[in-house]
Design a protein around this motif. Structure first.
Motif, PDB file in Angstrom:
ATOM      1  N   ALA A 404       6.854  -4.970   4.111  1.00  0.00           N
ATOM      2  CA  ALA A 404       7.316  -3.578   4.076  1.00  0.00           C
ATOM      3  C   ALA A 404       6.163  -2.682   4.491  1.00  0.00           C
ATOM      4  O   ALA A 404       4.989  -3.079   4.433  1.00  0.00           O
ATOM      5  CB  ALA A 404       7.823  -3.204   2.692  1.00  0.00           C
ATOM      6  N   SER A 405       6.487  -1.484   4.918  1.00  0.00           N
ATOM      7  CA  SER A 405       5.471  -0.502   5.318  1.00  0.00           C
ATOM      8  C   SER A 405       5.990   0.891   5.028  1.00  0.00           C
ATOM      9  O   SER A 405       7.210   1.117   4.942  1.00  0.00           O
ATOM     10  CB  SER A 405       5.116  -0.647   6.802  1.00  0.00           C
ATOM     11  OG  SER A 405       6.251  -0.383   7.604  1.00  0.00           O
ATOM     12  N   THR A 406       5.071   1.840   4.900  1.00  0.00           N
ATOM     13  CA  THR A 406       5.431   3.236   4.650  1.00  0.00           C
ATOM     14  C   THR A 406       4.268   4.128   5.024  1.00  0.00           C
ATOM     15  O   THR A 406       3.121   3.674   5.135  1.00  0.00           O
ATOM     16  CB  THR A 406       5.812   3.450   3.168  1.00  0.00           C
ATOM     17  OG1 THR A 406       6.265   4.772   2.981  1.00  0.00           O
ATOM     18  CG2 THR A 406       4.623   3.208   2.262  1.00  0.00           C
ATOM     19  N   PHE A 407       4.573   5.414   5.215  1.00  0.00           N
ATOM     20  CA  PHE A 407       3.554   6.415   5.511  1.00  0.00           C
ATOM     21  C   PHE A 407       3.074   7.059   4.224  1.00  0.00           C
ATOM     22  O   PHE A 407       3.803   7.100   3.209  1.00  0.00           O
ATOM     23  CB  PHE A 407       4.110   7.503   6.438  1.00  0.00           C
ATOM     24  CG  PHE A 407       4.233   7.085   7.880  1.00  0.00           C
ATOM     25  CD1 PHE A 407       3.175   7.246   8.761  1.00  0.00           C
ATOM     26  CD2 PHE A 407       5.417   6.542   8.354  1.00  0.00           C
ATOM     27  CE1 PHE A 407       3.293   6.883  10.100  1.00  0.00           C
ATOM     28  CE2 PHE A 407       5.542   6.171   9.678  1.00  0.00           C
ATOM     29  CZ  PHE A 407       4.477   6.337  10.550  1.00  0.00           C
ATOM     30  N   SER A 408       1.869   7.613   4.268  1.00  0.00           N
ATOM     31  CA  SER A 408       1.401   8.458   3.168  1.00  0.00           C
ATOM     32  C   SER A 408       2.082   9.823   3.277  1.00  0.00           C
ATOM     33  O   SER A 408       2.705  10.148   4.298  1.00  0.00           O
ATOM     34  CB  SER A 408      -0.123   8.611   3.208  1.00  0.00           C
ATOM     35  OG  SER A 408      -0.527   9.228   4.418  1.00  0.00           O
ATOM     36  N   SER A 409       1.944  10.622   2.238  1.00  0.00           N
ATOM     37  CA  SER A 409       2.642  11.913   2.214  1.00  0.00           C
ATOM     38  C   SER A 409       2.141  12.869   3.288  1.00  0.00           C
ATOM     39  O   SER A 409       2.891  13.729   3.766  1.00  0.00           O
ATOM     40  CB  SER A 409       2.490  12.564   0.835  1.00  0.00           C
ATOM     41  OG  SER A 409       1.114  12.753   0.530  1.00  0.00           O
ATOM     42  N   ASN A 410       0.886  12.721   3.731  1.00  0.00           N
ATOM     43  CA  ASN A 410       0.344  13.597   4.774  1.00  0.00           C
ATOM     44  C   ASN A 410       0.460  13.003   6.173  1.00  0.00           C
ATOM     45  O   ASN A 410      -0.068  13.570   7.136  1.00  0.00           O
ATOM     46  CB  ASN A 410      -1.117  13.939   4.473  1.00  0.00           C
ATOM     47  CG  ASN A 410      -1.979  12.696   4.314  1.00  0.00           C
ATOM     48  OD1 ASN A 410      -1.537  11.566   4.574  1.00  0.00           O
ATOM     49  ND2 ASN A 410      -3.215  12.881   3.877  1.00  0.00           N
ATOM     50  N   SER A 411       1.098  11.835   6.294  1.00  0.00           N
ATOM     51  CA  SER A 411       1.327  11.151   7.592  1.00  0.00           C
ATOM     52  C   SER A 411       0.038  10.719   8.281  1.00  0.00           C
ATOM     53  O   SER A 411       0.051  10.435   9.471  1.00  0.00           O
ATOM     54  CB  SER A 411       2.141  12.045   8.540  1.00  0.00           C
ATOM     55  OG  SER A 411       3.364  12.424   7.959  1.00  0.00           O
ATOM     56  N   ASN A 413      -1.994   8.110   6.975  1.00  0.00           N
ATOM     57  CA  ASN A 413      -2.254   6.705   6.687  1.00  0.00           C
ATOM     58  C   ASN A 413      -0.950   5.920   6.651  1.00  0.00           C
ATOM     59  O   ASN A 413       0.124   6.483   6.399  1.00  0.00           O
ATOM     60  CB  ASN A 413      -2.985   6.544   5.347  1.00  0.00           C
ATOM     61  CG  ASN A 413      -4.334   7.241   5.326  1.00  0.00           C
ATOM     62  OD1 ASN A 413      -5.033   7.304   6.340  1.00  0.00           O
ATOM     63  ND2 ASN A 413      -4.700   7.791   4.174  1.00  0.00           N
ATOM     64  N   ILE A 414      -1.088   4.600   6.879  1.00  0.00           N
ATOM     65  CA  ILE A 414       0.044   3.678   6.817  1.00  0.00           C
ATOM     66  C   ILE A 414      -0.292   2.601   5.790  1.00  0.00           C
ATOM     67  O   ILE A 414      -1.371   1.981   5.848  1.00  0.00           O
ATOM     68  CB  ILE A 414       0.336   3.038   8.186  1.00  0.00           C
ATOM     69  CG1 ILE A 414       0.732   4.115   9.206  1.00  0.00           C
ATOM     70  CG2 ILE A 414       1.441   1.990   8.072  1.00  0.00           C
ATOM     71  CD1 ILE A 414       0.890   3.573  10.623  1.00  0.00           C
ATOM     72  N   TYR A 415       0.618   2.358   4.856  1.00  0.00           N
ATOM     73  CA  TYR A 415       0.460   1.311   3.845  1.00  0.00           C
ATOM     74  C   TYR A 415       1.398   0.163   4.203  1.00  0.00           C
ATOM     75  O   TYR A 415       2.611   0.364   4.366  1.00  0.00           O
ATOM     76  CB  TYR A 415       0.785   1.841   2.456  1.00  0.00           C
ATOM     77  CG  TYR A 415      -0.230   2.819   1.906  1.00  0.00           C
ATOM     78  CD1 TYR A 415      -1.187   2.412   0.993  1.00  0.00           C
ATOM     79  CD2 TYR A 415      -0.220   4.151   2.300  1.00  0.00           C
ATOM     80  CE1 TYR A 415      -2.124   3.306   0.484  1.00  0.00           C
ATOM     81  CE2 TYR A 415      -1.149   5.050   1.804  1.00  0.00           C
ATOM     82  CZ  TYR A 415      -2.100   4.622   0.890  1.00  0.00           C
ATOM     83  OH  TYR A 415      -3.031   5.509   0.398  1.00  0.00           O
ATOM     84  N   CYS A 416       0.834  -1.042   4.307  1.00  0.00           N
ATOM     85  CA  CYS A 416       1.614  -2.233   4.658  1.00  0.00           C
ATOM     86  C   CYS A 416       1.470  -3.281   3.562  1.00  0.00           C
ATOM     87  O   CYS A 416       0.365  -3.527   3.054  1.00  0.00           O
ATOM     88  CB  CYS A 416       1.150  -2.829   5.982  1.00  0.00           C
ATOM     89  SG  CYS A 416       1.337  -1.729   7.386  1.00  0.00           S
ATOM     90  N   SER A 417       2.575  -3.902   3.194  1.00  0.00           N
ATOM     91  CA  SER A 417       2.592  -4.992   2.227  1.00  0.00           C
ATOM     92  C   SER A 417       2.913  -6.287   2.965  1.00  0.00           C
ATOM     93  O   SER A 417       3.898  -6.363   3.715  1.00  0.00           O
ATOM     94  CB  SER A 417       3.626  -4.728   1.137  1.00  0.00           C
ATOM     95  OG  SER A 417       3.692  -5.798   0.235  1.00  0.00           O
ATOM     96  N   SER A 418       2.071  -7.281   2.778  1.00  0.00           N
ATOM     97  CA  SER A 418       2.241  -8.552   3.491  1.00  0.00           C
ATOM     98  C   SER A 418       2.966  -9.563   2.628  1.00  0.00           C
ATOM     99  O   SER A 418       3.093  -9.395   1.405  1.00  0.00           O
ATOM    100  CB  SER A 418       0.877  -9.103   3.905  1.00  0.00           C
ATOM    101  OG  SER A 418       0.128  -9.482   2.765  1.00  0.00           O
TER     102      SER A 418
END
Length: 573
Positions: A404-411, A413-418
């Protein structure tokens, strides 16, 4: 018998301008001095019309008193002379008294009362005000004035309908909309007045109180003027001014089960996406029945606005753009990305993205600022696209599989879960990995979510544990410790989302029925009254979302129902 002697006609003249009490004080002693040429006054026994040496004629029978004779010119001159003399004496006395007054006091008196040394009547008229002058000038009596004042309050209706006075009863039991408003079986019929009160109660209950625009007895005060000035000042600046309500209490969440969001378009296919529009009171429902439907949210009937059918395109995910003008949709077995322009009403298919070699495009994310589109690929690749042109900007790769992946609230950074339990943090502009850490206790990551205030990061695993981290610690520490580990679920958590105020974290598992929980923040405790397990209405949760102001909470299950709940703590949609 009436006398035939002709009478002297008497004329009525207005009295001098001087008040009667002042004239009586100024009247000179007429016995001491006698004005030449003035007629001798009549004696008490003498009557009008009698002549010397003759008997007085018999007076005519009359009930009215005869008015006094008009004073002569000499008498008028004498009175005027006396009045002038008295006025001169008063002025001399006033000047004598004002000699001891300071200049400041005399100046203030002149400002307040004006220069009225020569006319005291003018001062009295000014003190009485214009209202007294109007009453003095008008010739109406007090009784007539009171009658005029009471005239408007004594109005009666010209015509009265007798049927309006009859209390008509409204059927509640046989109407599907009014049936839910019955509080007991005895309320099968209600009067119109009671039904109106019941509708008001239902509206206030749904809105969380009486809105400001519905208050009829509200009066404008000085504080309202100050608030308007603050609003004018607020509109001159830019930024995010969404304010939270009073902090949400933990323990029990006050909520109400509403009509299903897609009740006007029922389906048996699995719901894959439920999302609220960012700017309108609209919810989108999409599923494996190849359709994307839009519904107006009112909590009662939720009328359908529009449905978009995509032939041979079972929808894996559908999402609004950040500005709410577009709807993006991907399928479970296609690399085509459909873009529906809501303003133009056009459906635009994106068959191929130059440089993107993925055979199937399914999972994607839209940045909060609306600039980027993130697509999860295979073999550990994530692809960053421009939201405006749908062109590839760059790709990033992690070890293992993208869960899964998502953006931070300020766009930024990107957070990815492996798939092996690691979390990667990427910089959007440089596409460089900022940090990498292992999710504590996780062997297989499934989903990841970030809060809208930039405070929390939630990571879930296949064992049902949800770790809540601080975003700052995730960026700076190699092995950050979670703030709290939520262990209320025992199967893999497939869906997570924060509410806009970052007071609730919703977690759900699509592998077990009724496996959904609402976590209170910042206490990280679960609300005990949701879900109601004995009702068995939620089933397997596939997707969840909160409305822009957290007033509503929606989730979709595998039975094709988009369940809708009203959160009473939040007053707005």
């Amino acid at each position: 018998m009436r006398s035939e002697i002709p009478r002297e006609r008497l004329r009525f003249f207005s009295s001098p301008t001087m008040p009667l009490e002042r004239r009586s004080r100024m009247k000179p002693d007429r016995s001491a001095r006698r004005v030449p040429g003035r007629k001798t006054p009549m004696k008490s026994g003498q009557r009008i019309g009698a002549r010397p040496g003759r008997p007085a004629p018999r007076a005519a029978a009359s009930s009215q008193r005869k008015p006094p004779a008009r004073p002569s010119a000499a008498a008028t001159a004498t009175i005027a002379l006396a009045v002038a003399e008295e006025r001169w004496l008063r002025q001399q006395n006033r000047l004598t008294l004002e000699e001891d007054k300071p200049a400041v006091e005399r100046c203030l008196e002149e400002l307040v009362f004006g220069d009225v040394e020569d006319d005291e009547d003018a001062l009295l008229r000014r003190l009485r005000g214009p209202r007294s002058q109007v009453h003095e000038e008008s010739g109406d009596s007090e009784v007539e004035n009171e009658a005029k004042d009471d005239f408007h309050t004594q109005k009666k209706p010209v015509w009265v309908d007798e049927e309006d006075e009859d209390e008509e009863m409204v059927d509640m039991k046989n109407n599907r909309f009014r049936k839910d408003m019955m509080k007991s079986a005895s309320e099968s019929k209600l009067s119109k007045d009671k039904l109106q009160r019941r509708l008001k109660e239902e509206f206030q209950h749904a809105m969380g109180g009486v809105p400001a625009w519905a208050e009829t007895k509200r009066r404008k005060t000085s504080s309202d003027d100050e608030s308007e000035e603050d609003e004018d000042d607020l509109l001159q600046r830019t930024g995010n001014f969404l304010s939270t309500s009073t902090s949400l209490p933990k323990g029990i969440l006050k909520m109400k089960n509403c009509q299903h969001a897609n009740a006007e378009r029922p389906t048996a296919a699995r719901i894959s996406s439920v999302q609220f529009h960012p700017g309108a009171q609209v919810v989108m429902v999409a599923g494996l029945d190849n359709a994307v439907s839009l519904f107006q949210v009112d909590g009662k009937t939720n009328p359908k606005i529009q449905s978009i059918y995509l032939e041979n395109f079972p929808i894996f995910k559908a999402c609004f753009s950040a500005n709410g003008e577009e709807v993006l949709a991907t399928s479970t077995r296609s690399k085509v990305l459909y873009v529906y322009d809501m303003l133009a009403g056009k459906l635009i298919p994106v068959h191929q993205v130059r440089g993107l070699k993925e055979k199937i495009v399914r999972s994607f994310e839209v940045s909060p600022d609306g600039s980027f589109l993130l697509i999860n690929g295979v073999a550990g690749y994530i692809h960053l696209l421009s939201m405006k042109t749908k062109e590839l900007i760059g790709s990033m790769k992690i070890n293992g599989r993208i869960a899964a992946s998502t953006f931070s609230s300020n766009s930024k950074n990107i957070y990815c879960s492996s798939g092996d339990g690691e979390v990667y943090i990427w910089d959007v502009n440089s596409r460089r990995c900022l940090n990498r850490f292992v999710d504590e206790g996780s062997m297989y990551g499934i989903s990841i979510a970030t809060s809208r205030n930039g405070q929390y990061v939630a990571c879930s695993s296949n064992c049902g544990v949800v770790n809540i981290y601080n975003q700052e610690s995730c960026l700076q520490e190699r092995n950050p410790k979670p703030i709290k580990a939520i262990m209320n679920l025992v199967t893999g958590v497939t869906s997570m989302t924060f509410n806009p105020t970052t007071e609730i974290l919703a977690i759900a598992s699509g592998k077990t029925k009724e496996a959904v929980r609402l976590v209170h923040l910042p206490s990280c405790t679960v609300f005990s009254n949701f879900p109601v397990v004995r009702k068995k209405t939620i089933s397997l949760v596939q997707t969840m979302d909160f409305s822009p102001r957290s007033g509503y909470f929606a989730l979709g299950n595998e039975k094709g129902k988009a369940l809708l709940y009203r959160l009473h703590h939040y007053s707005d949609f």
